[in-house]
Design an enzyme around this catalytic site. Structure first.
Site, mmCIF file in Angstrom:
data_model
loop_
_atom_site.group_PDB
_atom_site.id
_atom_site.type_symbol
_atom_site.label_atom_id
_atom_site.label_comp_id
_atom_site.label_asym_id
_atom_site.label_seq_id
_atom_site.Cartn_x
_atom_site.Cartn_y
_atom_site.Cartn_z
ATOM 1 C CB CYS A 54 -13.176 139.212 -41.451
ATOM 2 S SG CYS A 54 -12.966 138.049 -39.818
ATOM 3 C CB CYS A 109 -11.194 134.847 -50.540
ATOM 4 S SG CYS A 109 -12.754 135.322 -49.707
ATOM 5 C CB CYS A 132 -13.796 131.568 -48.538
ATOM 6 S SG CYS A 132 -14.872 130.442 -48.830
#
Length: 191
Positions: free
Chosen positions: A99, A92, A19
């Site tokens: 990512c 999230c 997150c």
């Protein structure tokens, strides 16, 4: 139950939960997954912009269900870039967008949740938001094949619960027996 793509291997697979701040949601998810998967897996969490701490209310709501987060720390996702990460779970939208691909990454899942760190109101109202997010994460994981228990299911806890249930049943049977005797006596007196 463990999803088939996460079966234990000779080398424990690393599951990384991401997150933004790595202070709430990712730690809630990490704790729940550790309980669900057991010792055959390595579960860790990190953030794209780590807050530098684990939120005290996240620690409290996990304590309520018997999961200890007090030793957790806030980490940056870059700490895992050289590790074989089998599964990445983002919790999230921001973490999902930033990512990177990790070495060995086979699976990627995105389950967005509101950030309970932004909850306002009294402490009890904030705790309620943390509980909702915790329970929401557990619910989503359960829908995707992870058996996540929201209660302490250790043997001592189970024994205590069964003892309480047995005592309550014994009391109810005793009360019902007393009423039956009273009803029988009353009926025979009338006849």
């Amino acid at each position: 139950m463990i999803p088939s793509h996460l079966s234990p291997m000779s080398k424990s697979p690393l599951i990384l939960v991401l997150c933004t701040g790595n202070s709430c949601r990712s730690h809630l998810a990490e704790g729940l997954l550790r309980r669900a998967l057991g010792p055959g897996y390595v579960v860790a969490s990190a953030g794209s912009k780590p807050a530098g701490y684990v939120h005290p209310l996240a620690i409290r709501v996990m304590e309520e269900i018997g999961i200890d987060l007090s030793g957790h720390t806030s980490k940056h996702l870059e700490e895992f870039l050289t590790q074989d990460v089998e599964t990445v779970i983002t919790v999230c939208g921001n973490a999902d967008q930033v990512c990177p691909m990790f070495p060995g990454q086979v699976n990627r899942h995105h389950y967005p949740f509101l950030d309970p760190a932004h909850a306002t109101g009294t402490e009890e109202e904030q705790l309620a938001v943390f509980r909702q997010v915790r329970d929401g994460i557990a619910h989503v994981f359960a829908q995707h094949g992870f058996a996540v228990a929201l209660i302490d299911i250790s043997q001592p806890a189970l024994d205590r619960a069964l003892g309480t249930i047995t005592k309550n049943l014994d009391r109810q049977v005793a009360k019902a027996s007393d009423k039956s005797i009273t009803c029988a006596v009353t009926a025979s007196e009338v006849a």
